[in-house]
Design an enzyme around this catalytic site. Structure first.
Site, PDB file in Angstrom:
ATOM      1  N   MET A 225       0.822  -1.208   0.000  1.00  0.00           N
ATOM      2  CA  MET A 225       0.000   0.000   0.000  1.00  0.00           C
ATOM      3  C   MET A 225       0.861   1.265   0.000  1.00  0.00           C
ATOM      4  O   MET A 225       2.048   1.232   0.308  1.00  0.00           O
ATOM      5  CB  MET A 225      -0.928  -0.012   1.214  1.00  0.00           C
ATOM      6  CG  MET A 225      -1.858  -1.216   1.261  1.00  0.00           C
ATOM      7  SD  MET A 225      -2.795  -1.345   2.792  1.00  0.00           S
ATOM      8  CE  MET A 225      -3.861   0.092   2.653  1.00  0.00           C
ATOM      9  N   HIS A 226       0.239   2.384  -0.344  1.00  0.00           N
ATOM     10  CA  HIS A 226       0.768   3.742  -0.165  1.00  0.00           C
ATOM     11  C   HIS A 226       1.853   4.166  -1.145  1.00  0.00           C
ATOM     12  O   HIS A 226       2.127   5.356  -1.266  1.00  0.00           O
ATOM     13  CB  HIS A 226       1.321   3.947   1.255  1.00  0.00           C
ATOM     14  CG  HIS A 226       0.460   3.452   2.357  1.00  0.00           C
ATOM     15  ND1 HIS A 226      -0.903   3.654   2.393  1.00  0.00           N
ATOM     16  CD2 HIS A 226       0.767   2.753   3.486  1.00  0.00           C
ATOM     17  CE1 HIS A 226      -1.391   3.112   3.494  1.00  0.00           C
ATOM     18  NE2 HIS A 226      -0.409   2.558   4.165  1.00  0.00           N
TER      19      HIS A 226
ATOM     20  N   ASP B  92      -2.792  -4.807   0.273  1.00  0.00           N
ATOM     21  CA  ASP B  92      -2.463  -6.119   0.822  1.00  0.00           C
ATOM     22  C   ASP B  92      -3.165  -6.415   2.141  1.00  0.00           C
ATOM     23  O   ASP B  92      -3.485  -7.576   2.420  1.00  0.00           O
ATOM     24  CB  ASP B  92      -0.952  -6.303   0.953  1.00  0.00           C
ATOM     25  CG  ASP B  92      -0.275  -5.205   1.764  1.00  0.00           C
ATOM     26  OD1 ASP B  92      -0.959  -4.317   2.295  1.00  0.00           O
ATOM     27  OD2 ASP B  92       0.972  -5.235   1.848  1.00  0.00           O
TER      28      ASP B  92
END
Length: 508
Positions: free
Chosen positions: A81-82, A240
């Site tokens: 992520m991110h 995830d």
């Protein structure tokens, strides 16, 4: 027989999994790619590496399973992520992607909260500004690399770059978008107020989908690269953590999960939008359409154990190579020979800074209480106990918000250890279970693909496909002993914060 492909784009490798219509895993294959750290606290990857290794993994998986690409009915994507992927008008990568564990954006987080206001930011996004999130990375690009900012026309998350290569189209699911700090998590739409306040173009942001919605189809070029058939549906998927929760059946009230990957995550399902008033926990959209979740994140959970193995596990690595076994089996067996509390030794697991409950990129790790009696066994056990104490911090925040948790579903590499599962049950004071699906986010992505293609409810599929295999109850005598050490552990960060910052500043 129809098969569903789940792709999980991790921090160190991509994992591809094929699941049949009964939810049984047909095959799994992974391919690795490098991570670059040009400066302390920085973490970057080349998006093209993700795509090349994903295509390779898909081809090898199909060959391994003896399947034709046309037998795959749908594809789901999960991923780290991110991370920020910046593309120019020709869809070329502008610069290496800044990852979730990159800590360079402390000043940008402070600027964001001062610009929007911490309370207003929390109301809109359900979160505070943290260095791992995507928006601070975009602000950093604008402030530090204005030429690259000027070139940028699209911004996306890691797995969505792989979908772009698969389908030729843009898209992002609301679960993963929740971690950008640009989404109104309650309405599940981009927050124009936040985007404009940060001086980012709205046109950079892709269309939004629920996790099981079709977000494109395999193109002829992608079919040639992967072996999949042209026209196969590719659903939006999720980050995830949302996919990992779906993959172990955390899709209803009362069930939480602990993910023991490079990072560590305590995750609980919410039927409605709930926000921690101080934003110590993250409030995100779930991978289940119309639902939400809260989670606490430790940046270096399995990562701390991996560091210990790499730096001090030479003998165990050699033994594992000779025996053809997992090195972590030897390390956990060694830890088990030391007593609870490692005879007065504690480990602070903040090797890459921390997020929950200490959102501090300058937090650092350490052993506290060392004496001449301590052996490698004591230190190994202290690492595992420190990780677990840190994860309990998130669990305590959830309990404070009146969330009822009746069981913890543990997944990730650490879930294989009976010893570590018992430690988690004892320290958390909650039953710990494992389930028959062990491939976490990749399996969850496959569930999402099946849900979209078969038009089946995700929660119903999870109930049919996922079953509890093992249950570990907490031992009261162990819990009482751990409680004494946990109380001291909680005092370490507040006591040492200034010292950790001074040490961090010396090498920044």
């Amino acid at each position: 027989m129809k098969y569903f492909l789940g792709i999980d784009l991790g921090t160190s490798a991509v994992k591809c999994i094929l699941v049949d219509e009964q939810g049984s895993v047909t095959g799994v294959h992974s391919e690795e790619y490098p991570l670059y750290q040009p400066f302390p606290g920085w973490a970057e990857q080349n998006p093209e590496d993700w795509w090349q290794q994903s295509a390779l993994a898909i081809r090898k998986l199909l060959d391994q399973c003896g399947l034709d690409g046309a037998q795959v009915a749908g594809v789901g994507l999960s991923g780290q992520m991110h991370g920020s992927v910046f593309l120019d008008e020709h869809l070329n990568v502008v610069r290496p992607a800044l990852l979730w564990c990159d800590q360079r954006t402390g000043a940008q987080c402070e600027w964001i909260e001062n610009t929007i206001g911490r309370q207003r930011l929390g109301e809109l996004t359900g979160n505070k500004a943290l260095t791992g999130f995507t928006a601070p990375k975009a602000v950093w690009l604008k402030q530090h690399e204005p030429d690259n900012f000027a070139k940028t026309r699209h911004m996306m998350l890691p797995k969505d770059y792989v979908r772009l290569q698969l389908t030729g189209g843009f898209g992002m699911d609301v679960a993963d978008a929740s971690g950008t700090l640009l989404l109104n998590v309650e309405t599940r739409r981009w927050s124009q107020e936040v985007v404009e306040a940060l001086g980012l173009p709205m046109e950079w942001l892709p269309p939004l989908f629920e996790s099981n919605e079709a977000a494109g189809h395999i193109t002829p070029a992608a079919a040639a690269a992967t072996g999949l058939a042209e026209g196969i549906s590719v659903v939006a998927g999720g980050g995830d953590q949302a996919c990992g929760a779906v993959g172990v059946g955390v899709v209803k009230k009362g069930v939480a999960s602990v993910a023991l990957g490079t990072s560590g995550v305590v995750f609980v399902h919410d039927e409605s939008y709930q926000v921690d008033p101080e934003c110590r926990l993250h409030s995100f959209c779930h991978g289940v359409p119309g639902k939400w979740h809260r989670m606490g994140v430790m940046l270096a959970a399995g990562g701390s154990f991996q560091w210990w193995k790499n730096q001090f596990g030479y003998e165990e690595l050699q033994q594992a190579a000779r025996d053809g076994r997992d090195v972590y089996e030897y390390l956990t067996a060694l830890a088990e020979t030391a007593p609870i509390g490692s005879e007065g030794l504690l480990f602070m697991p903040y090797l890459t800074g921390e997020r929950t409950p200490h959102p501090d990129p300058k937090a650092r790790g350490g052993f506290i209480g060392l004496n001449m009696r301590h052996t490698k066994a004591h230190l190994t056990r202290a690492v595992l106990e420190g990780i677990t104490f840190g994860l309990r911090d998130s669990f305590e925040l959830m309990k404070q918000s009146s969330v009822e948790i009746t069981e913890l579903r543990v997944n990730g590499g650490g879930a294989k250890s009976v010893f570590w599962r018992q430690m988690i049950a004892d320290i958390f004071g909650c039953p710990v279970v494992t389930v028959n699906s062990t491939d976490g986010p990749a399996y969850g992505a496959a569930v999402m693909a099946a849900s979209g293609v078969l038009q089946r409810d995700i929660t119903q599929l999870c109930e049919e496909w996922i079953a509890v295999e093992d249950r570990t109850e907490p031992k009261p005598e162990n819990r009482d002993r751990y409680e004494e050490y946990y109380r001291i552990f909680r005092s370490l960060y507040p006591t040492l914060k200034d010292t950790l910052h001074q040490l961090s500043d010396l090498v920044m």
